[in-house]
Enzyme design. Structure first.
Site, PDB file in Angstrom:
ATOM      1  N   ASP A  11       0.882  -1.151   0.000  1.00 25.78           N
ATOM      2  CA  ASP A  11       0.000   0.000   0.000  1.00 25.78           C
ATOM      3  C   ASP A  11       0.932   1.218   0.000  1.00 25.78           C
ATOM      4  O   ASP A  11       2.100   1.108   0.383  1.00 25.78           O
ATOM      5  CB  ASP A  11      -0.881  -0.017   1.255  1.00 25.78           C
ATOM      6  CG  ASP A  11      -1.683   1.249   1.422  1.00 25.78           C
ATOM      7  OD1 ASP A  11      -2.352   1.662   0.462  1.00 25.78           O
ATOM      8  OD2 ASP A  11      -1.626   1.845   2.523  1.00 25.78           O
ATOM      9  N   MET A  12       0.431   2.372  -0.409  1.00 21.80           N
ATOM     10  CA  MET A  12       1.312   3.539  -0.460  1.00 21.80           C
ATOM     11  C   MET A  12       1.162   4.425   0.774  1.00 21.80           C
ATOM     12  O   MET A  12       2.053   4.487   1.613  1.00 21.80           O
ATOM     13  CB  MET A  12       1.051   4.349  -1.739  1.00 21.80           C
ATOM     14  CG  MET A  12       2.037   5.500  -1.918  1.00 21.80           C
ATOM     15  SD  MET A  12       1.783   6.419  -3.461  1.00 21.80           S
ATOM     16  CE  MET A  12       0.236   7.254  -3.125  1.00 21.80           C
ATOM     17  N   ASP A  13       0.026   5.117   0.873  1.00 22.99           N
ATOM     18  CA  ASP A  13      -0.147   6.095   1.938  1.00 22.99           C
ATOM     19  C   ASP A  13      -0.206   5.440   3.317  1.00 22.99           C
ATOM     20  O   ASP A  13      -1.013   4.550   3.555  1.00 22.99           O
ATOM     21  CB  ASP A  13      -1.425   6.906   1.700  1.00 22.99           C
ATOM     22  CG  ASP A  13      -1.325   7.768   0.454  1.00 22.99           C
ATOM     23  OD1 ASP A  13      -0.350   8.531   0.357  1.00 22.99           O
ATOM     24  OD2 ASP A  13      -2.204   7.663  -0.422  1.00 22.99           O
ATOM     25  N   ASP A 169      -1.400  -0.658   6.141  1.00 17.01           N
ATOM     26  CA  ASP A 169      -1.596   0.006   7.430  1.00 17.01           C
ATOM     27  C   ASP A 169      -3.054   0.075   7.835  1.00 17.01           C
ATOM     28  O   ASP A 169      -3.364   0.491   8.942  1.00 17.01           O
ATOM     29  CB  ASP A 169      -1.029   1.437   7.383  1.00 17.01           C
ATOM     30  CG  ASP A 169      -1.869   2.362   6.508  1.00 17.01           C
ATOM     31  OD1 ASP A 169      -2.215   3.456   6.967  1.00 17.01           O
ATOM     32  OD2 ASP A 169      -2.165   1.982   5.362  1.00 17.01           O
TER      33      ASP A 169
END
Length: 198
Positions: A11-13, A169
């Protein structure tokens, strides 16, 4: 630690990129502009949900009618993100995992952001040359917690889903990984990465 997997999906953010303050700043500006209440716990619970869907949820939750389309509000928020990238974003400690496996295992980003925005963020953080594939919300029919994003990553990487590990996250992202038949790593529990967001 992840030697047994054939591919790594991030995942990025809030996972590979510390961007919580960027998105909080951009959301506060957007919600303030359109007169939508700011509810921190609700916003945290929507982490990973694409911007358009988040806006629709907020409008319904607060029973608001605004003189702008969801598309216009989405564009305002995304422009705010673009304008302020340089002020906020940086890689998280997962950069060490990325560097360890760079050139050994294919890696992808599977994000609720749109692909163009994700590429901008990765470039700003100096991460773009490590990542083989970027799958944004605009590339799939169903966002997380549906498995579509991560299944598309595996497809583009040419790796069986069961041989992928996903770093996430959010609860929705971990559900998406499980539904895709992939191992899921909660980056808060395993890597002590906190998403400072609302």
């Amino acid at each position: 630690m992840y030697d047994d997997y054939a591919a790594l999906i991030f995942d990025m953010d809030g996972t590979l990129v510390d961007s919580g303050q960027l998105h909080e700043f951009s959301w506060r500006a957007t919600l303030d502009k359109y007169g939508i209440p700011i509810d921190g716990p609700l916003m945290r619970s929507l982490a990973g949900v694409p911007t358009r869907e988040t806006l629709e949820i907020l409008l319904n939750r607060f029973n608001r009618s605004v003189p702008a389309s969801v598309e216009a509000m989405n564009e305002f928020k995304e422009q705010c993100v673009r304008d302020n990238l340089h002020r906020f974003v940086q890689p998280t400690d997962l950069i060490d995992v990325v560097k360890k496996y760079h050139g050994e295992k294919p890696m992808a980003i599977g994000t609720g952001a749109n692909t163009a925005e994700a590429r901008l963020v990765l470039k700003q953080c100096g991460l773009h040359h490590y990542i083989d594939v970027v799958v944004g919300a605009d590339q799939v029919l169903n966002a997380k917690p549906a498995p579509d994003t991560f299944l598309r990553c595996a497809e583009l990487l040419g790796v069986d889903a069961a041989r992928c590990v996903v770093f996430e996250d959010s609860r929705l992202g971990l559900q998406a990984a499980a539904r895709a038949g992939m191992a899921g790593i909660d980056v808060l529990l395993i890597h002590n990465i906190h998403n400072d967001y609302f």
